[in-house]
Write an enzyme that holds these catalytic residues in place. Structure first.
Site, PDB file in Angstrom:
ATOM      1  N   GLY A  87       9.134   6.581   2.361  1.00  0.00           N
ATOM      2  CA  GLY A  87       9.569   5.942   1.119  1.00  0.00           C
ATOM      3  C   GLY A  87      10.519   6.831   0.347  1.00  0.00           C
ATOM      4  O   GLY A  87      11.493   6.356  -0.253  1.00  0.00           O
ATOM      5  N   PHE A 143       5.349   2.625  -0.585  1.00  0.00           N
ATOM      6  CA  PHE A 143       3.924   2.927  -0.545  1.00  0.00           C
ATOM      7  C   PHE A 143       3.724   4.422  -0.800  1.00  0.00           C
ATOM      8  O   PHE A 143       4.315   5.262  -0.116  1.00  0.00           O
ATOM      9  CB  PHE A 143       3.316   2.599   0.825  1.00  0.00           C
ATOM     10  CG  PHE A 143       3.361   1.159   1.240  1.00  0.00           C
ATOM     11  CD1 PHE A 143       3.584   0.146   0.323  1.00  0.00           C
ATOM     12  CD2 PHE A 143       3.168   0.807   2.566  1.00  0.00           C
ATOM     13  CE1 PHE A 143       3.625  -1.183   0.719  1.00  0.00           C
ATOM     14  CE2 PHE A 143       3.196  -0.509   2.980  1.00  0.00           C
ATOM     15  CZ  PHE A 143       3.434  -1.516   2.056  1.00  0.00           C
ATOM     16  N   TYR A 186       6.823   4.231   3.556  1.00  0.00           N
ATOM     17  CA  TYR A 186       5.482   4.758   3.285  1.00  0.00           C
ATOM     18  C   TYR A 186       5.567   6.284   3.195  1.00  0.00           C
ATOM     19  O   TYR A 186       6.038   6.946   4.111  1.00  0.00           O
ATOM     20  CB  TYR A 186       4.563   4.327   4.427  1.00  0.00           C
ATOM     21  CG  TYR A 186       3.073   4.471   4.217  1.00  0.00           C
ATOM     22  CD1 TYR A 186       2.525   5.258   3.211  1.00  0.00           C
ATOM     23  CD2 TYR A 186       2.184   3.805   5.060  1.00  0.00           C
ATOM     24  CE1 TYR A 186       1.165   5.374   3.041  1.00  0.00           C
ATOM     25  CE2 TYR A 186       0.807   3.906   4.898  1.00  0.00           C
ATOM     26  CZ  TYR A 186       0.308   4.694   3.892  1.00  0.00           C
ATOM     27  OH  TYR A 186      -1.064   4.808   3.742  1.00  0.00           O
ATOM     28  N   CYS A 187       5.125   6.844   2.075  1.00  0.00           N
ATOM     29  CA  CYS A 187       5.040   8.295   1.882  1.00  0.00           C
ATOM     30  C   CYS A 187       6.435   8.934   2.026  1.00  0.00           C
ATOM     31  O   CYS A 187       7.374   8.516   1.368  1.00  0.00           O
ATOM     32  CB  CYS A 187       4.027   8.888   2.857  1.00  0.00           C
ATOM     33  SG  CYS A 187       3.608  10.624   2.533  1.00  0.00           S
ATOM     34  N   ILE A 188       6.586   9.924   2.909  1.00  0.00           N
ATOM     35  CA  ILE A 188       7.886  10.576   3.063  1.00  0.00           C
ATOM     36  C   ILE A 188       8.952   9.588   3.493  1.00  0.00           C
ATOM     37  O   ILE A 188      10.138   9.744   3.165  1.00  0.00           O
ATOM     38  CB  ILE A 188       7.789  11.745   4.073  1.00  0.00           C
ATOM     39  CG1 ILE A 188       9.105  12.518   4.132  1.00  0.00           C
ATOM     40  CG2 ILE A 188       7.388  11.262   5.442  1.00  0.00           C
ATOM     41  CD1 ILE A 188       9.072  13.718   5.072  1.00  0.00           C
TER      42      ILE A 188
END
Length: 597
Positions: free
Chosen positions: A338, A362, A334-336
Site C-alpha cells: 500500500g 490495507f 496491503y502494508c508495504i
C-alpha cells in the site's frame, strides 16, 4: 502376595522400564543435538539487539536521576524491598504453622500462569508473585528515568520488557509446574518428545533455533491453501499475475488488482474458502487480479523501489487494462504494498496517467513520523547492521524479518510456542495462519535499504519528497479516491500513523475505516465469522484520538462496507470474463509457481 500388590509391582516395573528407556533416548538425542548446533548461522552483533549505547545512556540517566533526586530512587527501592521481604515472611509464617498455603495473591490474571499449580502450590505461587514484583520493579525503574529523549525511552521500555519476558519462570523447566507435572505423568516421555522437537527445529534451520509454529505437513499451497480457481496470465522477473475465475454471470466493468506485500506471500488473502478475501471479492462480482511477487535471491541485489514501481505496479496495471479492454483499474495495496501503491499513484499523477480509478489501502503507512512498536528496530544501530548484511548477502534474508516481527509478540510467537513444543513435547498445531506466517520471503538488498532509509527513517514521502524513477514524489500528489482500512491493535502499522497519512493525501474523496484486532486478523475478517467490528467517521480533519472518540461503532466485518464504497466506483455490469486473452495465454493454474519458492 495379593492381586493388588502384584498389579502395583507390575505397574512400577513397567514405569521404571519406561523411564529408563526415556533416559537412554535422551542420551542419544543429546549427541544429535550437539551435531545439530554446529552449523549455526552467524548473526551479526548489530542484529542481535540494540546498540550497547542504549543501555549505557540508560545507566547514565539512572545515575543522574539518583544524584538529582535520591529520594525518588530510594522510595522505589524501599518499596520493592518491602514487598519482597513481606512476601517472604508471610510465606515462611504459613509454613511454620504447618499450612501448605501461599500468602494472599492479588496479582492480575496472566495467560502465562494459567496452570492451576501457579495458584494452588505455595512454591510455584511464591515464584510467580516474586517474578511479577521483580517485573514491576524493572518497569518502575525505567519509568523513573526522565533525562532520556522520548525515542530512546520508548526503546528502553520495549527492550526492558523483552528481558523481563525472557526471564519469566514459565520459560524454565525447573520453574514450570505444567512441564514438570507432565514429565512425571509420562515417565519423561514429554521431555523426550520436546527434545526431539527442539532438534528437529535446529536441523531444519541449520543450527538456528526457530520454533515451528504450525504443522508443516498439514498444509500445501494449492491443495488446501490458496485454492480459489484462477490462472496465471502474465509473468515477468518480479511477479506472476493471477486472474481468478468468475463465479457470477455478470461483473463490474472496472477490474480489481490486488498488490499484496512482498514481505510475505499473497495467499494470506486466500487461506481457506471460509476466510478467503479473494473468493469473497469474486463472489461480489469483481474481476479479481492478484500479483504474486517473486521470492528474490542474491541475483536481485540491485532491484530497487523504482523496479517494483515500474516493472511491478505499472506493468501489472497495464496488463490488467489490456486483458480486460479497459482504461482504468481499481487497485488495492496491503502494508508495504500500500505504501508503494501510494508512491506509484504520486508518480502517475506527475505523468498524467489516470489508470487508477480508486485505491484501497490495507494497514498502510505513508506517514512515518510515528513508526509505532516496530520503530524500536528502525534506529541506526539496527538499520546500519541490516545495510551491512544485505551488502554482503544481496538480500535481507527472511530469517531476520521473521525474527523481528516475532519479537514484537514474543510471548505469543516465541516463548509460548517454545514451551508447548520443547517442554510439553506437543506437536505444532494445524493452523493455517501460523503456517503462512512461517512461509516468509527475502527482500532485495537495494530495495530494503531504500525503504528503511528513505521511508521508515527519513519519512521523505510525507515531508521533503521520496526519490523514485528519476523524480521526487510527495504524499500530497495522491489524488485518486481513497479507502483506507487500519487495525486498532496493529503492532506493525500503527493505525494513528495510517490515519495521519490519509490526512496528508491530496484526494478529495477519502474514507477511513478502523477495524478491530491486528495487522492480519483485522483485515482477514470475513462477514460470516461475525467476529471483529469496525469504526467509521467521515470527519478526517480531527486528531486520531478525537476521530475515534466521535466515530460510529459497527458490529461485524468491514468487508460489506468496502463493497458498498467500491461498487459505485467500478463501472457498469458486463459479461463475466474468463482468465486471459489471445495476447495473454494461460501460463498455468493458480496459485502459480512463484508462491512455491
Amino acid at each position: 502376595m495379593t492381586t493388588t500388590e502384584s498389579d502395583d509391582r507390575a505397574i512400577n516395573e513397567t514405569n521404571a522400564t519406561t523411564l529408563e528407556a526415556n533416559l537412554s533416548r535422551i542420551e542419544e538425542l543429546t549427541q544429535r543435538l550437539l551435531v545439530a548446533m554446529n552449523p549455526k548461522r552467524h548473526v551479526p552483533t548489530s542484529l542481535q539487539g540494540p546498540s550497547p549505547d542504549l543501555y549505557a545512556k540508560a545507566a547514565s540517566a539512572y545515575v543522574t536521576e539518583m544524584m538529582n533526586n535520591p529520594g525518588k530512587i530510594i522510595e522505589q527501592q524501599v518499596a520493592f524491598w518491602g514487598k519482597s521481604v513481606k512476601h517472604y515472611i508471610e510465606s515462611q509464617h504459613l509454613l511454620a504453622q504447618g499450612k501448605l498455603a501461599h500468602p494472599v495473591d492479588e496479582t492480575a490474571p496472566d495467560r502465562r500462569f494459567a496452570h492451576e499449580l501457579w495458584d494452588t502450590n505455595p512454591y510455584f505461587n511464591f515464584i510467580k508473585q516474586q517474578y511479577l514484583m521483580n517485573a514491576d520493579a524493572v518497569r518502575d525503574a525505567i519509568s523513573a528515568i526522565d533525562t532520556m529523549d522520548d525515542g530512546e525511552k520508548r526503546r528502553l521500555e520495549y527492550f526492558g520488557e523483552q528481558i523481563v519476558d525472557m526471564f519469566s519462570p514459565t520459560n524454565f523447566l525447573a520453574t514450570n509446574p505444567e512441564a514438570l507435572s507432565l514429565a512425571a505423568e509420562t515417565e519423561g516421555e514429554s521431555l523426550v518428545a520436546g527434545l526431539e522437537n527442539l532438534i528437529r527445529d535446529l536441523e531444519a534451520n541449520d543450527g538456528d533455533l526457530v520454533v515451528t509454529l504450525a504443522d508443516k505437513e498439514a498444509f500445501e499451497v494449492g491443495r488446501n491453501l490458496a485454492t480459489s480457481p484462477g490462472e496465471v496470465v502474465y509473468r515477468n522477473h518480479l511477479f506472476e499475475l493471477i486472474q481468478y475465475t468468475p463465479s457470477t454471470e455478470m461483473v463490474h466493468e472496472i477490474p480489481l488488482v490486488i498488490f499484496p506485500p512482498w514481505i510475505n506471500k499473497f495467499y494470506i488473502l486466500d487461506l481457506k474458502p471460509a476466510n478467503s478475501m479473494i473468493k469473497w471479492a469474486v463472489e461480489q462480482g469483481y474481476t479479481v487480479f492478484v500479483v504474486s511477487w517473486v521470492n528474490p535471491d542474491a541475483t536481485y541485489r540491485d532491484t530497487s523501489m523504482t523496479n517494483y514501481v515500474e516493472d511491478g505496479y505499472l506493468t501489472a496495471i497495464d496488463q490488467v487494462k489490456s486483458i480486460c479492454g479497459v482504461k482504468k483499474v481499481n487497485a488495492v495495496g496491503y502494508c508495504i504494498a500500500g505504501t508503494t501503491l501510494s508512491i506509484t499513484m504520486a508518480l502517475m499523477a506527475q505523468r498524467g496517467d489516470k489508470s487508477i480509478n480508486s485505491a484501497t489501502l490495507f494497514t498502510t503507512l505513508t506517514d512515518f513520523s510515528d513508526r509505532g512498536e516496530v520503530g524500536v528496530f528502525l534506529d541506526d544501530d539496527f538499520v546500519d547492521g541490516i545495510e551491512a548484511e544485505v551488502a554482503e548477502a544481496g538480500v535481507l534474508d527472511r530469517y531476520y524479518m521473521s525474527r523481528t516481527f516475532s519479537f514484537l509478540r514474543s510471548n505469543d510467537l516465541i516463548y509460548g510456542p517454545a514451551i508447548k513444543s520443547y517442554m510439553l513435547g506437543k506437536a505444532p498445531p494445524a493452523f493455517d495462519l501460523l503456517y503462512w506466517n512461517g512461509d516468509g520471503t527475502n527482500l532485495p538488498a537495494k530495495m530494503s535499504v531504500e525503504y528503511l532509509r528513505g521511508l521508515c527513517q527519513g519519512d521523505n514521502f510525507a515531508t521533503s519528497g521520496f526519490d523514485i524513477a528519476d523524480t521526487t514524489v510527495r504524499l500530497s500528489e495522491v489524488t485518486v479516491p481513497i479507502c483506507a482500512i487500519a487495525c486498532e491493535t496493529d503492532h506493525i502499522a500503527a493505525w494513528k500513523s495510517s490515519y495521519r497519512g490519509v490526512q496528508g493525501m491530496g484526494s478529495k474523496d477519502k474514507t477511513f475505516i478502523l477495524s478491530e484486532s491486528g495487522h492480519i486478523a483485522g483485515i482477514i475478517n470475513p462477514p460470516s465469522k461475525k467476529k471483529y467490528g469496525h469504526y467509521t467517521n467521515p470527519e478526517l480533519g480531527l486528531t486520531p484520538d478525537d476521530w475515534l472518540a466521535d466515530a460510529d461503532k459497527h458490529e461485524g466485518s468491514w468487508w460489506p462496507r468496502w463493497d458498498a464504497w467500491l461498487a459505485p466506483r467500478s463501472g457498469k455490469q458486463v459479461k463475466a470474463r474468463t482468465p486471459g486473452d489471445k495476447n495473454h495465454p494461460v501460463l498455468g493454474p493458480a496459485p502459480g509457481t512463484y508462491v512455491a519458492k
